[in-house]
Design a protein around this motif. Structure first.
Motif, PDB file in Angstrom:
ATOM      1  N   GLU A 259       0.834  -1.208   0.000  1.00  0.00           N
ATOM      2  CA  GLU A 259       0.000   0.000   0.000  1.00  0.00           C
ATOM      3  C   GLU A 259       0.863   1.251   0.000  1.00  0.00           C
ATOM      4  O   GLU A 259       0.585   2.206  -0.725  1.00  0.00           O
ATOM      5  CB  GLU A 259      -0.921  -0.024   1.226  1.00  0.00           C
ATOM      6  CG  GLU A 259      -1.979   1.076   1.248  1.00  0.00           C
ATOM      7  CD  GLU A 259      -1.453   2.439   1.699  1.00  0.00           C
ATOM      8  OE1 GLU A 259      -2.024   3.478   1.273  1.00  0.00           O
ATOM      9  OE2 GLU A 259      -0.469   2.471   2.470  1.00  0.00           O
ATOM     10  N   TYR A 260       1.930   1.238   0.816  1.00  0.00           N
ATOM     11  CA  TYR A 260       2.817   2.403   0.856  1.00  0.00           C
ATOM     12  C   TYR A 260       3.499   2.599  -0.488  1.00  0.00           C
ATOM     13  O   TYR A 260       3.541   3.726  -1.018  1.00  0.00           O
ATOM     14  CB  TYR A 260       3.866   2.234   1.955  1.00  0.00           C
ATOM     15  CG  TYR A 260       4.799   3.427   2.048  1.00  0.00           C
ATOM     16  CD1 TYR A 260       4.457   4.537   2.812  1.00  0.00           C
ATOM     17  CD2 TYR A 260       5.999   3.458   1.345  1.00  0.00           C
ATOM     18  CE1 TYR A 260       5.290   5.639   2.875  1.00  0.00           C
ATOM     19  CE2 TYR A 260       6.836   4.557   1.402  1.00  0.00           C
ATOM     20  CZ  TYR A 260       6.477   5.647   2.165  1.00  0.00           C
ATOM     21  OH  TYR A 260       7.304   6.747   2.209  1.00  0.00           O
ATOM     22  N   VAL A 261       4.010   1.529  -1.068  1.00  0.00           N
ATOM     23  CA  VAL A 261       4.681   1.609  -2.370  1.00  0.00           C
ATOM     24  C   VAL A 261       3.718   2.099  -3.443  1.00  0.00           C
ATOM     25  O   VAL A 261       4.115   2.837  -4.352  1.00  0.00           O
ATOM     26  CB  VAL A 261       5.276   0.238  -2.752  1.00  0.00           C
ATOM     27  CG1 VAL A 261       5.821   0.253  -4.182  1.00  0.00           C
ATOM     28  CG2 VAL A 261       6.392  -0.141  -1.789  1.00  0.00           C
ATOM     29  N   SER A 262       2.446   1.737  -3.335  1.00  0.00           N
ATOM     30  CA  SER A 262       1.461   2.160  -4.334  1.00  0.00           C
ATOM     31  C   SER A 262       1.306   3.676  -4.373  1.00  0.00           C
ATOM     32  O   SER A 262       0.914   4.240  -5.389  1.00  0.00           O
ATOM     33  CB  SER A 262       0.094   1.507  -4.059  1.00  0.00           C
ATOM     34  OG  SER A 262      -0.581   2.126  -2.975  1.00  0.00           O
ATOM     35  N   ARG A 263       1.634   4.349  -3.271  1.00  0.00           N
ATOM     36  CA  ARG A 263       1.503   5.807  -3.213  1.00  0.00           C
ATOM     37  C   ARG A 263       2.830   6.532  -3.344  1.00  0.00           C
ATOM     38  O   ARG A 263       2.917   7.593  -3.969  1.00  0.00           O
ATOM     39  CB  ARG A 263       0.863   6.223  -1.885  1.00  0.00           C
ATOM     40  CG  ARG A 263      -0.570   5.771  -1.698  1.00  0.00           C
ATOM     41  CD  ARG A 263      -1.146   6.236  -0.369  1.00  0.00           C
ATOM     42  NE  ARG A 263      -0.521   5.573   0.767  1.00  0.00           N
ATOM     43  CZ  ARG A 263       0.238   6.174   1.661  1.00  0.00           C
ATOM     44  NH1 ARG A 263       0.514   7.471   1.542  1.00  0.00           N
ATOM     45  NH2 ARG A 263       0.764   5.497   2.674  1.00  0.00           N
ATOM     46  N   LYS A 264       3.884   5.948  -2.757  1.00  0.00           N
ATOM     47  CA  LYS A 264       5.141   6.679  -2.605  1.00  0.00           C
ATOM     48  C   LYS A 264       6.304   6.112  -3.411  1.00  0.00           C
ATOM     49  O   LYS A 264       7.369   6.726  -3.478  1.00  0.00           O
ATOM     50  CB  LYS A 264       5.531   6.719  -1.126  1.00  0.00           C
ATOM     51  CG  LYS A 264       4.509   7.418  -0.234  1.00  0.00           C
ATOM     52  CD  LYS A 264       4.424   8.903  -0.552  1.00  0.00           C
ATOM     53  CE  LYS A 264       3.500   9.609   0.421  1.00  0.00           C
ATOM     54  NZ  LYS A 264       3.449  11.074   0.163  1.00  0.00           N
ATOM     55  N   GLY A 265       6.132   4.923  -3.981  1.00  0.00           N
ATOM     56  CA  GLY A 265       7.225   4.326  -4.726  1.00  0.00           C
ATOM     57  C   GLY A 265       7.996   3.320  -3.896  1.00  0.00           C
ATOM     58  O   GLY A 265       7.641   3.024  -2.746  1.00  0.00           O
ATOM     59  N   PRO A 266       9.073   2.770  -4.457  1.00  0.00           N
ATOM     60  CA  PRO A 266       9.795   1.654  -3.823  1.00  0.00           C
ATOM     61  C   PRO A 266      10.296   1.972  -2.421  1.00  0.00           C
ATOM     62  O   PRO A 266      10.807   3.064  -2.158  1.00  0.00           O
ATOM     63  CB  PRO A 266      10.972   1.425  -4.782  1.00  0.00           C
ATOM     64  CG  PRO A 266      10.532   1.977  -6.086  1.00  0.00           C
ATOM     65  CD  PRO A 266       9.656   3.145  -5.754  1.00  0.00           C
TER      66      PRO A 266
END
Length: 544
Positions: A259-266
């Motif tokens: 979920e975090y990667v979906s918004r902020k990247g790797p």
């Protein structure tokens, strides 16, 4: 345990400066590789830029009557040894710049100096016997005497290269001092000191028996609850609801990272807690918004793992084949892209992207482009661009994912030389090739319920073949596999090919039915059929 153990808060540099430390001789050797060291150095850089403390977890020591006054390191060896080597590299660079006074101060305070209780100059840190020779060489500025593959030498060179970039000239020497000051004052740890080694290992096991991922989940939960303030009841109830969707804590953490990667990247699992903490920044309003986003994202995440989910009921796109491909190939690295799309685009457009990403992932799988961090970085960067609305359609997503999607020529070559295919994956692959065959021949589209238990994989050259002329290496290759109805497969058993042709003729699957026209079957036949199937592969899994 509480009566015999001291718990405290300290800084990593203080531990080296204020105590004599030793790695027990039965502990494992230093094992951090260059990526671990680089991540640590990068984290220190970011913390200095932001002028914030950097938390490095828990360190566990034992102090017993026979330890000679030294604290024995039960947990924290890698962090302490890397920090000491970083300080050695700082000392050496200061000496190279003619800053002898500062270099000697670093050496005396953190590395090797006079200790009144011992009445001698001693090393403040002693490593395991296997590592001590290399560590002594670094202390004595003899790094060149060590073999190139020595882990401590590699760590030293990584630190030295980092410092050279940080302070390239003598006039920049104060930047080196800033790092040593940061290590002493801003790198925070929780410290547990037990009265003996058995007690220390009880603490270590208590802290680590559930794994690092659960620690991340617990840390995040506690942080969100403490920061939620007047939204506490809402945050608590929503978090409890979220947790109930995951059987294991590491599954929850995996979702939180996607979920975090979906918004902020790797981002890595190791950096997840700090990344989310920075994102929320202690704001109760942001905590509430973050929890609300998690609930929405979890609905998508759960549906991606379940083709029968009601989530798909109002989607006028056939996603079933793609969802089974994600499950059977383990294509979860692309989930951040899909979470971002379903959160940002119209549902039908996101569903179409889901189908495309499955096809691109199959290509990448055959070409060996899904391993390592390249694919995760590509999916993460694409997800972030979808979330910030820079990428608004399939074309934009494909352009960003281009580095992992092989062209037709590479895909065909990889397909024909791939090797063994598992039965579960073969069912999907052959079903998609069957659909491509129908399309190419102009036959009406069929609903192939290939995932049904009534559909099986037939090994044309049987798995139990005793024929000495058969090449066992081709048994599980795609060219030797065919879709076959369960009742027909049961009749086929391990019969010779010549006795199975009439059963193939009865199959509804055209690619299987075609086998009935063959007079014989051997390794060359498998190779020829693989080439034939490869001609359909680009139609089954197109780039566009």
């Amino acid at each position: 345990m509480a009566e015999t153990t001291e718990f405290d808060h300290d800084q990593l540099g203080h531990l080296l400066a204020d105590h004599l430390l030793e790695v027990p001789r039965f502990q494992r050797s230093f094992s951090w590789d260059e990526s671990n060291v680089d991540e640590y150095l990068s984290d220190l850089d970011q913390a200095r830029v932001k002028k914030v403390s950097y938390f490095m977890g828990t360190v566990v020591f034992a102090v017993s009557s026979d330890s000679g006054g030294r604290r024995q390191i039960v947990d924290g060896q890698q962090r302490l040894a890397t920090t000491a080597i970083l300080l050695i590299a700082i000392r050496d660079r200061l000496r190279g710049y003619g800053k002898k006074k500062q270099a000697d101060a670093i050496n005396e305070r953190f590395l090797r100096g006079y200790v009144l209780s011992v009445d001698d100059d001693v090393e403040r840190l002693i490593l395991s016997p296997k590592d001590q020779f290399a560590y002594d060489a670094l202390l004595e500025e003899r790094a060149d005497d060590l073999p190139s593959d020595n882990p401590l030498k590699a760590c030293y060179h990584a630190c030295a290269a980092h410092l050279k970039k940080l302070a390239p000239q003598a006039k920049d020497y104060r930047k080196l001092l800033e790092v040593s000051t940061q290590v002493e004052q801003q790198v925070q740890v929780l410290v547990a000191v037990a009265s003996d080694l058995p007690e220390a290992y009880v603490i270590f096991e208590t802290l680590n028996d559930r794994g690092a991922d659960l620690t991340t989940a617990d840390l995040l939960k506690n942080y969100l609850f403490s920061a939620s303030k007047h939204y506490f009841n809402f945050v608590e109830s929503q978090w409890t609801s979220l947790e109930s969707n995951f059987e294991k804590p590491d599954d929850l953490v995996k979702f939180l990272r996607y979920e975090y990667v979906s918004r902020k990247g790797p981002t890595s699992s190791r950096k997840l807690y700090r990344s989310i903490q920075t994102d929320v920044n202690g704001s109760s309003v942001r905590v509430k918004k973050y929890i609300q986003g998690l609930i929405k994202a979890q609905a998508v995440y759960g549906a991606l793992r379940e083709p029968e989910s009601p989530f798909w009921a109002d989607v006028n796109v056939d996603v079933r084949d793609a969802l089974y491909a994600y499950r059977r190939f383990g294509f979860e690295a692309s989930f951040p892209v899909l979470i971002a799309a379903f959160q940002t685009w119209k549902k039908v457009d996101a569903a179409k992207l889901l189908v495309k990403v499955a096809k691109w992932s199959v290509r990448a799988q055959f070409a060996g482009r899904l391993g390592g961090g390249v694919a995760e970085d590509a999916f993460g960067e694409t997800a972030a661009r979808i979330s910030d609305k820079t990428v608004t359609n399939q074309t934009g997503a494909r352009d960003l994912l281009g580095r992992i999607i092989p062209p037709d020529s590479e895909f065909i070559l990889a397909f024909t030389t791939y090797g063994d295919i598992s039965v579960s994956r073969a069912k999907y692959l052959l079903a998609m090739l069957e659909k491509a065959s129908d399309e190419k021949a102009g036959r009406p589209e069929r609903a192939l319920e290939w995932y049904s238990r009534n559909v099986t994989i037939e090994h044309i050259l049987p798995q139990s073949v005793q024929n000495s002329t058969a090449d066992p290496s081709v048994i599980n290759q795609i060219g030797n596999l065919a879709l076959l109805e369960k009742k027909l497969n049961h009749q086929a058993g391990s019969k010779p090919f010549i006795n199975k042709r009439e059963l193939y003729e009865q199959s509804q699957y055209v690619l299987t039915k075609d086998l009935a026209a063959k007079q014989d079957w051997n390794a060359a036949s498998v190779s020829d059929r693989t080439v034939l199937l490869s001609e359909l592969a680009c139609r089954s899994w197109p780039m566009a």
